[in-house]
Structure formats: structure tokens, C-alpha cells
Write an enzyme that holds these catalytic residues in place. Sequence first.
Site, PDB file in Angstrom:
ATOM      1  N   ARG A   1      -2.276  -1.782  -3.730  1.00 28.02           N
ATOM      2  CA  ARG A   1      -3.236  -0.680  -3.822  1.00 28.02           C
ATOM      3  C   ARG A   1      -2.854   0.141  -5.047  1.00 28.02           C
ATOM      4  O   ARG A   1      -1.687   0.522  -5.204  1.00 28.02           O
ATOM      5  CB  ARG A   1      -3.132   0.193  -2.571  1.00 28.02           C
ATOM      6  CG  ARG A   1      -3.962   1.457  -2.672  1.00 28.02           C
ATOM      7  CD  ARG A   1      -3.673   2.355  -1.491  1.00 28.02           C
ATOM      8  NE  ARG A   1      -4.414   3.588  -1.565  1.00 28.02           N
ATOM      9  CZ  ARG A   1      -4.067   4.703  -0.922  1.00 28.02           C
ATOM     10  NH1 ARG A   1      -2.990   4.728  -0.175  1.00 28.02           N
ATOM     11  NH2 ARG A   1      -4.798   5.780  -1.027  1.00 28.02           N
TER      12      ARG A   1
ATOM     13  N   HIS B   1      -9.931   6.531  -1.825  1.00 32.37           N
ATOM     14  CA  HIS B   1      -9.975   5.886  -0.496  1.00 32.37           C
ATOM     15  C   HIS B   1     -10.970   4.724  -0.469  1.00 32.37           C
ATOM     16  O   HIS B   1     -11.506   4.356   0.581  1.00 32.37           O
ATOM     17  CB  HIS B   1     -10.353   6.895   0.624  1.00 32.37           C
ATOM     18  CG  HIS B   1      -9.272   7.898   0.902  1.00 32.37           C
ATOM     19  ND1 HIS B   1      -9.524   9.225   1.159  1.00 32.37           N
ATOM     20  CD2 HIS B   1      -7.934   7.756   0.964  1.00 32.37           C
ATOM     21  CE1 HIS B   1      -8.390   9.865   1.361  1.00 32.37           C
ATOM     22  NE2 HIS B   1      -7.400   8.983   1.250  1.00 32.37           N
TER      23      HIS B   1
ATOM     24  N   ARG C   1      -2.760  19.275   0.999  1.00 32.79           N
ATOM     25  CA  ARG C   1      -3.588  19.566  -0.187  1.00 32.79           C
ATOM     26  C   ARG C   1      -4.709  20.534   0.192  1.00 32.79           C
ATOM     27  O   ARG C   1      -5.258  20.441   1.288  1.00 32.79           O
ATOM     28  CB  ARG C   1      -4.215  18.271  -0.745  1.00 32.79           C
ATOM     29  CG  ARG C   1      -3.248  17.424  -1.537  1.00 32.79           C
ATOM     30  CD  ARG C   1      -3.854  16.080  -1.911  1.00 32.79           C
ATOM     31  NE  ARG C   1      -3.301  15.013  -1.103  1.00 32.79           N
ATOM     32  CZ  ARG C   1      -3.764  13.754  -1.068  1.00 32.79           C
ATOM     33  NH1 ARG C   1      -4.793  13.408  -1.823  1.00 32.79           N
ATOM     34  NH2 ARG C   1      -3.195  12.846  -0.305  1.00 32.79           N
TER      35      ARG C   1
ATOM     36  N   ASN D   1       0.860  -1.180   0.000  1.00 29.13           N
ATOM     37  CA  ASN D   1       0.000   0.000   0.000  1.00 29.13           C
ATOM     38  C   ASN D   1       0.900   1.235   0.000  1.00 29.13           C
ATOM     39  O   ASN D   1       1.370   1.674   1.038  1.00 29.13           O
ATOM     40  CB  ASN D   1      -0.892  -0.046   1.252  1.00 29.13           C
ATOM     41  CG  ASN D   1      -1.791   1.167   1.388  1.00 29.13           C
ATOM     42  OD1 ASN D   1      -1.673   2.134   0.640  1.00 29.13           O
ATOM     43  ND2 ASN D   1      -2.681   1.121   2.358  1.00 29.13           N
TER      44      ASN D   1
ATOM     45  N   GLU E   1      -6.731  -1.184   4.943  1.00 25.76           N
ATOM     46  CA  GLU E   1      -6.752  -1.319   3.482  1.00 25.76           C
ATOM     47  C   GLU E   1      -6.033  -2.590   3.040  1.00 25.76           C
ATOM     48  O   GLU E   1      -6.433  -3.230   2.071  1.00 25.76           O
ATOM     49  CB  GLU E   1      -6.090  -0.087   2.841  1.00 25.76           C
ATOM     50  CG  GLU E   1      -6.903   1.178   3.034  1.00 25.76           C
ATOM     51  CD  GLU E   1      -6.106   2.453   2.829  1.00 25.76           C
ATOM     52  OE1 GLU E   1      -4.966   2.532   3.329  1.00 25.76           O
ATOM     53  OE2 GLU E   1      -6.621   3.372   2.170  1.00 25.76           O
TER      54      GLU E   1
END
Length: 398
Positions: free
Chosen positions: A93, A181, A241, A9, A379
Amino acid sequence: MSGVLLALNAGSSSLKFALYEAATLAPLCRGGVAGLGETGQPAHFSAHGPEAGKLSALASLAPDIDHEGAARWLIDAIAARQPELELAVVGHRVVHGGAEFDRPVRVTPDILQRLSAYAPLAPSHQPHNLAPIRSLLASRPDLPQIACFDTAFHRTQPRLAQLFPLPRAFAERGVLRYGFHGLSYQFIAEELRLLRGERAQGRVIVAHLGHGASLCAMRGLTSVATTMGFTALDGLMMGSRSGAIDPGLLLHLILEEGMTAKALHELLYNESGLLGVSGVSDDLRALEADASPAAEEAMALFAYRAAREIGSLASAVGGLDILVFTAGIGENSPAMRARICAFLGHLGVAIDAEANRRGAASIGAAEAAAEVLVLATNEEAVIAEAAQRLWREGAGEP
Ligand code: AMP
């Protein structure tokens, strides 16, 4: 041992991994390499679990290693532990799968090329996701590699949630809101199904608040709306961001202030958010430990923007039954959860201050209409399950 499954990931400055027995998905160890890219920090490996000590003892990590090098280091470390650890399959991922990839796939050279086309839409992630796939395809072409997409969970959204109010031709060539996500949201959806049964089929908003941050509104545990769009720059204010911003401001910066595309990219991805407003750090922990008014204002703005977007998503699902906080900030910052929830009384949210402070799984006040949960995301578990399924199908097993 019959073989091991590695879930990778890659984030913007880290590479998380988890290693499982491929046949049973019994966890062997998990951890990551932090400080990749231009973070100013040396690369640092950490892991826990039965295999962790043996892997980290194998070789020291070069301090300036990049994502691809870190993945190669990890795979070499696993190879050095043969025959106990025989790599059978790797799951990755991959942030952007566009409109064409709505489920995990085994990566071929052709698919890798198609995925490379999305790199400009997720510049902080997609190149890091694809680099280890490319290098393994070259060195171990027979090793099954499964790509799992952050965009795929959102492909259930109604068309209106995906459309930009631009001329139709843009949507026809794939300029749509994709959302990200998705692996985290898929994990939380499964947790909610197990924990809350029928109630979880109602109006749910999940707040994935980490270095990157977004919200997902679900009904029937499928995605109905999300705050990120064509790129992972939209929506909430994040670590560095900007999130959603007046598009007219961008025109102004280009036309009136002569800003180049490159400088604008740097501003919006790397110099804004918590970092830009505080002038201190992109890391919430650092801001919580900082007494400056600018750090306080950055945290206040983060909470305000998140609360406004939760209101917007509540409109998309017609109210709110369950609000879930997850990821680094959502799971670990009682102060930020409290700040956000303080705006949400109109949606039936009220938190139990004591439960919130001690990090309970359920932090809603007993009399509140909406439930508020704090759930750890995983995840890598979603990647591992998909990789195991496709690996078995590829081997002709049911
Ligand atoms: P993630 O991208 O999910 O790893 O989340 C990273 C963010 O979580 C950073 O802003 C961290 O400062 C924040 N975070 C992690 N642990 C804590 C904590 N104990 N208190 C406050 N923020 C935290």
C-alpha cells in the site's frame, strides 16, 4: 509451493500483512505488527492462519523496532521458512500517488524517487510505505514489488470535486484534492457489486471510520467525491487528526500566537481529533469505556461532523441509496453507527437497533428508503490481486 505473495499495508503505527500462495491467492496467514513508532507501546506481532504459528515462533521482535525493521523481520521470517515459502512478489500500500499514478505499478528506483516526493503530503504514512520498498530494492533487486495507491480510486472524480477555490496556477502545479483510503473503497465497491448488483450502481456513500477516517461518495461504483483532500488531514474528525478546520484559525495561530509550522503539524496530526477533544485517548474503545464528559463530547463531535459531511457528499451524488460503514470504528462500534445515523433521517436513513447491536451486515430498518450496511474492508486483498496481475504480466503470462 510455487511461490508466495506478500501484501504489506503500513499504517501510521502498525504494519499489517497478508501472505498468499502467489498462483492462486489462497490465504496462508494474515496479521500485523502493532505499536510501531512513538506509541508508548512495545512492538507486538500477531497473526492467524495456517502459517502463523511457524512465522511467529521464528524470532522475537525488538520492542522498539520501526516500520522498516518490522518489514525486514517479516521478510526474514518468510525467508527462514524456505523452501516452503519462496517469496515471488510483494505488493505494497502506498498512500500517495499524486496525479501521475492512477493504477498499480511495479516499482523501479526511478518510480521510488518520484513517490518520495509525496512524503510531505502524507507524512504519517508515505515514509513508512516506502522504507520497506527501498530496502528490498537494494537487497533483492529482482524481486517484483508492486505499489498500490490510496489515491488512485479517486482519479475518476469530476474536475469540480478535485479543485480548490484558489488561483488557477495552484491546480496547474498539482494542488488538487486527491483523496485517500482508495484501496478500502475499491474493496467495498467490489463487495457491493457482488452483494447488491444493479442497486449498488446508484448513490452510495461509504464511511471508512478507523484511526484515519474519510467518506467516499460513489455512482456506478466509482468515486465522485471524498472528504480527504490534498493531504489525509482534511474532512472528518479522526483519532488524533483534526480533519477540516477553519483556514483562518491556522493563520491566527501562526501570526498571533507565534506557532511554528512544526508545532502546527504536531497539533493537527497528533494532538487533535478524539484525543484532543477527550483528553483521554485517540482510541474509540477507550472512550466508550470512559465516563468523563470530555470523552462523551469527543464522541458526540465525531458523530456530528461525520453526519454533516455525509449530508455534503449526498449533495454531490444527488441523494442516498446505500450507506456503508467500514474499518475499525465503522465495523465494530454499534454506538457510533447509531449516533451518526440519528442525524440522517432526512436522507431516508433509519436503523434497526437490534440488527445494529448484534453487528448484522444490513442494519437499516425495513421501511427506510436508504439501505445501511456494515461491511468488513480488506485492503490487503486489493493489493494482492493487483500484485498478482502485474507479477503475471511481468512474467509474460496472460
Ligand atoms: P482501524 O484504523 O481501522 O484499525 O480502526 C481503529 C479504530 O477502531 C480505533 O479507534 C478503535 O478503537 C476502533 N475500534 C476497533 N474495535 C472496536 C470496538 N470493538 N468498539 C469500538 N471501537 C473499536
